[in-house]
Design an enzyme around this catalytic site. Sequence first.
Site, PDB file in Angstrom:
ATOM      1  N   SER A  31     -30.004 -31.310  49.640  1.00 56.15           N
ATOM      2  CA  SER A  31     -28.747 -31.848  50.177  1.00 56.15           C
ATOM      3  C   SER A  31     -27.782 -30.746  50.575  1.00 56.15           C
ATOM      4  O   SER A  31     -27.463 -29.864  49.778  1.00 56.15           O
ATOM      5  CB  SER A  31     -28.028 -32.684  49.106  1.00 56.15           C
ATOM      6  OG  SER A  31     -28.625 -33.931  48.990  1.00 56.15           O
ATOM      7  N   HIS A  63     -29.509 -34.946  55.228  1.00 56.05           N
ATOM      8  CA  HIS A  63     -30.956 -34.690  55.289  1.00 56.05           C
ATOM      9  C   HIS A  63     -31.454 -35.054  56.680  1.00 56.05           C
ATOM     10  O   HIS A  63     -31.507 -36.221  57.038  1.00 56.05           O
ATOM     11  CB  HIS A  63     -31.705 -35.544  54.260  1.00 56.05           C
ATOM     12  CG  HIS A  63     -31.565 -35.050  52.861  1.00 56.05           C
ATOM     13  ND1 HIS A  63     -32.528 -34.305  52.239  1.00 56.05           N
ATOM     14  CD2 HIS A  63     -30.569 -35.184  51.985  1.00 56.05           C
ATOM     15  CE1 HIS A  63     -32.121 -34.003  51.018  1.00 56.05           C
ATOM     16  NE2 HIS A  63     -30.933 -34.537  50.836  1.00 56.05           N
ATOM     17  N   HIS A  85     -36.487 -39.258  49.111  1.00 54.07           N
ATOM     18  CA  HIS A  85     -36.261 -39.448  47.682  1.00 54.07           C
ATOM     19  C   HIS A  85     -36.845 -40.790  47.245  1.00 54.07           C
ATOM     20  O   HIS A  85     -36.894 -41.743  48.023  1.00 54.07           O
ATOM     21  CB  HIS A  85     -34.761 -39.456  47.382  1.00 54.07           C
ATOM     22  CG  HIS A  85     -34.041 -38.208  47.826  1.00 54.07           C
ATOM     23  ND1 HIS A  85     -33.645 -38.018  49.121  1.00 54.07           N
ATOM     24  CD2 HIS A  85     -33.664 -37.105  47.126  1.00 54.07           C
ATOM     25  CE1 HIS A  85     -33.047 -36.842  49.217  1.00 54.07           C
ATOM     26  NE2 HIS A  85     -33.045 -36.259  48.030  1.00 54.07           N
ATOM     27  N   TYR A  87     -35.444 -42.938  45.419  1.00 52.39           N
ATOM     28  CA  TYR A  87     -34.430 -44.010  45.475  1.00 52.39           C
ATOM     29  C   TYR A  87     -34.305 -44.646  46.857  1.00 52.39           C
ATOM     30  O   TYR A  87     -33.676 -45.681  47.007  1.00 52.39           O
ATOM     31  CB  TYR A  87     -33.056 -43.516  44.990  1.00 52.39           C
ATOM     32  CG  TYR A  87     -32.441 -42.403  45.813  1.00 52.39           C
ATOM     33  CD1 TYR A  87     -31.936 -42.625  47.093  1.00 52.39           C
ATOM     34  CD2 TYR A  87     -32.353 -41.107  45.302  1.00 52.39           C
ATOM     35  CE1 TYR A  87     -31.377 -41.603  47.839  1.00 52.39           C
ATOM     36  CE2 TYR A  87     -31.799 -40.081  46.039  1.00 52.39           C
ATOM     37  CZ  TYR A  87     -31.313 -40.338  47.312  1.00 52.39           C
ATOM     38  OH  TYR A  87     -30.780 -39.322  48.043  1.00 52.39           O
ATOM     39  N   GLU A  88     -34.893 -43.998  47.867  1.00 50.87           N
ATOM     40  CA  GLU A  88     -34.831 -44.602  49.207  1.00 50.87           C
ATOM     41  C   GLU A  88     -35.774 -45.795  49.327  1.00 50.87           C
ATOM     42  O   GLU A  88     -35.732 -46.512  50.332  1.00 50.87           O
ATOM     43  CB  GLU A  88     -35.123 -43.541  50.272  1.00 50.87           C
ATOM     44  CG  GLU A  88     -34.039 -42.482  50.336  1.00 50.87           C
ATOM     45  CD  GLU A  88     -34.327 -41.375  51.332  1.00 50.87           C
ATOM     46  OE1 GLU A  88     -34.158 -41.615  52.530  1.00 50.87           O
ATOM     47  OE2 GLU A  88     -34.733 -40.279  50.904  1.00 50.87           O
ATOM     48  N   ALA A 115     -29.754 -29.909  45.221  1.00 53.64           N
ATOM     49  CA  ALA A 115     -28.401 -29.885  44.659  1.00 53.64           C
ATOM     50  C   ALA A 115     -28.481 -30.632  43.331  1.00 53.64           C
ATOM     51  O   ALA A 115     -29.257 -31.581  43.199  1.00 53.64           O
ATOM     52  CB  ALA A 115     -27.428 -30.570  45.608  1.00 53.64           C
ATOM     53  N   MET A 213     -32.074 -35.712  41.658  1.00 55.21           N
ATOM     54  CA  MET A 213     -32.861 -36.887  42.037  1.00 55.21           C
ATOM     55  C   MET A 213     -34.094 -36.517  42.867  1.00 55.21           C
ATOM     56  O   MET A 213     -34.565 -37.325  43.675  1.00 55.21           O
ATOM     57  CB  MET A 213     -31.967 -37.857  42.834  1.00 55.21           C
ATOM     58  CG  MET A 213     -30.679 -38.250  42.120  1.00 55.21           C
ATOM     59  SD  MET A 213     -29.625 -39.286  43.137  1.00 55.21           S
ATOM     60  CE  MET A 213     -28.087 -39.255  42.182  1.00 55.21           C
ATOM     61  N   SER A 214     -34.599 -35.313  42.680  1.00 52.00           N
ATOM     62  CA  SER A 214     -35.748 -34.878  43.497  1.00 52.00           C
ATOM     63  C   SER A 214     -36.536 -33.825  42.742  1.00 52.00           C
ATOM     64  O   SER A 214     -36.376 -33.635  41.537  1.00 52.00           O
ATOM     65  CB  SER A 214     -35.241 -34.290  44.822  1.00 52.00           C
ATOM     66  OG  SER A 214     -34.551 -33.074  44.575  1.00 52.00           O
ATOM     67  N   ASN A 237     -21.920 -29.849  41.347  1.00 53.53           N
ATOM     68  CA  ASN A 237     -20.832 -30.464  40.578  1.00 53.53           C
ATOM     69  C   ASN A 237     -21.189 -30.380  39.096  1.00 53.53           C
ATOM     70  O   ASN A 237     -22.355 -30.217  38.751  1.00 53.53           O
ATOM     71  CB  ASN A 237     -20.672 -31.944  40.978  1.00 53.53           C
ATOM     72  CG  ASN A 237     -21.984 -32.711  40.827  1.00 53.53           C
ATOM     73  OD1 ASN A 237     -22.832 -32.691  41.719  1.00 53.53           O
ATOM     74  ND2 ASN A 237     -22.173 -33.343  39.693  1.00 53.53           N
ATOM     75  N   HIS A 249     -21.089 -38.181  46.823  1.00 51.00           N
ATOM     76  CA  HIS A 249     -22.066 -37.420  47.612  1.00 51.00           C
ATOM     77  C   HIS A 249     -21.337 -36.410  48.505  1.00 51.00           C
ATOM     78  O   HIS A 249     -21.871 -35.336  48.803  1.00 51.00           O
ATOM     79  CB  HIS A 249     -22.920 -38.378  48.447  1.00 51.00           C
ATOM     80  CG  HIS A 249     -24.035 -37.678  49.200  1.00 51.00           C
ATOM     81  ND1 HIS A 249     -25.029 -36.955  48.575  1.00 51.00           N
ATOM     82  CD2 HIS A 249     -24.298 -37.590  50.524  1.00 51.00           C
ATOM     83  CE1 HIS A 249     -25.846 -36.452  49.485  1.00 51.00           C
ATOM     84  NE2 HIS A 249     -25.434 -36.817  50.681  1.00 51.00           N
TER      85      HIS A 249
HETATM   86  N1  HPA Z   1     -26.518 -36.077  39.246  1.00 55.62           N
HETATM   87  C1  HPA Z   1     -27.682 -36.337  39.870  1.00 55.62           C
HETATM   88  N2  HPA Z   1     -28.014 -35.791  41.022  1.00 55.62           N
HETATM   89  C2  HPA Z   1     -27.142 -34.917  41.584  1.00 55.62           C
HETATM   90  C3  HPA Z   1     -25.917 -34.618  40.985  1.00 55.62           C
HETATM   91  C4  HPA Z   1     -25.582 -35.232  39.754  1.00 55.62           C
HETATM   92  O1  HPA Z   1     -24.515 -34.997  39.163  1.00 55.62           O
HETATM   93  N3  HPA Z   1     -25.303 -33.732  41.810  1.00 55.62           N
HETATM   94  C5  HPA Z   1     -26.139 -33.512  42.853  1.00 55.62           C
HETATM   95  N4  HPA Z   1     -27.253 -34.249  42.727  1.00 55.62           N
END
Ligand code: HPA
Length: 283
Positions: A31, A63, A85, A87-88, A115, A213-214, A237, A249
């Site tokens: 990301s 993406h 991903h 989740y898609e 990320a 998430m990847s 973050n 996001h």
């Molecule tokens: N959690 C899950 N996936 C992420 C995060 C998060 O805080 N930041 C970037 N991808």
Amino acid sequence: MSEIYEKLEKAYKAVRARTDFVPEIALVLGSGLGAFADEKVDEVISIPYSEIEGFPTSTVPGHKGKFVFGTVGGVKVAVMQGRVHYYEGYPISDVVMPARLLSMLGARVLFLTNASGGINPDLAAGDFMLIRDHIASFVPNPLIGQNIEQLGTRFPDMSNVYDNALCDVIKNSAKELGIELKEGIYAQLTGPSFETPAEIRMLGSLGVDAVGMSTAVEAIAARHCGMLVCGISCVSNQAAGISKTPLTHDEVQETANMAAPRFKALIAEAIEDISDHISTVHN
Ligand code: HPA
């Protein structure tokens, strides 16, 4: 033959109908990190995922969804500008299809980036974390189902997923550039909701440093088919409950954008150094 393998072969043929390019290193951009492909790769050809039969296409902002084949400092690379991903809504076998295809195309190394949310209090937004190991126990294993013998063994070893030698190479690349590179354990959850503070406390108690998430499922599929794997996470973050503000996001993308210049320099240097390493050790 397995349906999954048939689909892979079709995708392989679709790429080979366009190019005979054989990458040495495959790079997956996470990301907000896609700009690397535009700026650091001398492009030979790019192929949108949508033009590869049966290939999953990314629906996430940030993406783009194409392969860029070309060179970085003379090293032949295949870059995934955007990934899919779980989740898609794709089956997990589709999520790892690109990693397998990259192996079939000849890539020896899969270099994963993403990320993530920082859980370890030593990780701040904008930090880079070398992935030393992962926890993938919260997502379906991509190898479930009939084993694809053409790719690898039924019960592959996972004791050195993020290749120790490649980790050393990348640490040196970062040192040479004066870029701080932290290290830690990455956990993949399905998303798409961010975690709750209680989930983050649970992950912290399990020894997880950063969550996303990847990546982990791609790493498993790549090890299954014998690739060497390495990965860097850009901490975008602090994770839920550690951060005082709600997660978005947009924040993930903004931090990745801010970190992008350092990130691009590090990846480019690492690719050259990994290629040197491979040619001395693995040939
Ligand atoms: N959690 C899950 N996936 C992420 C995060 C998060 O805080 N930041 C970037 N991808």
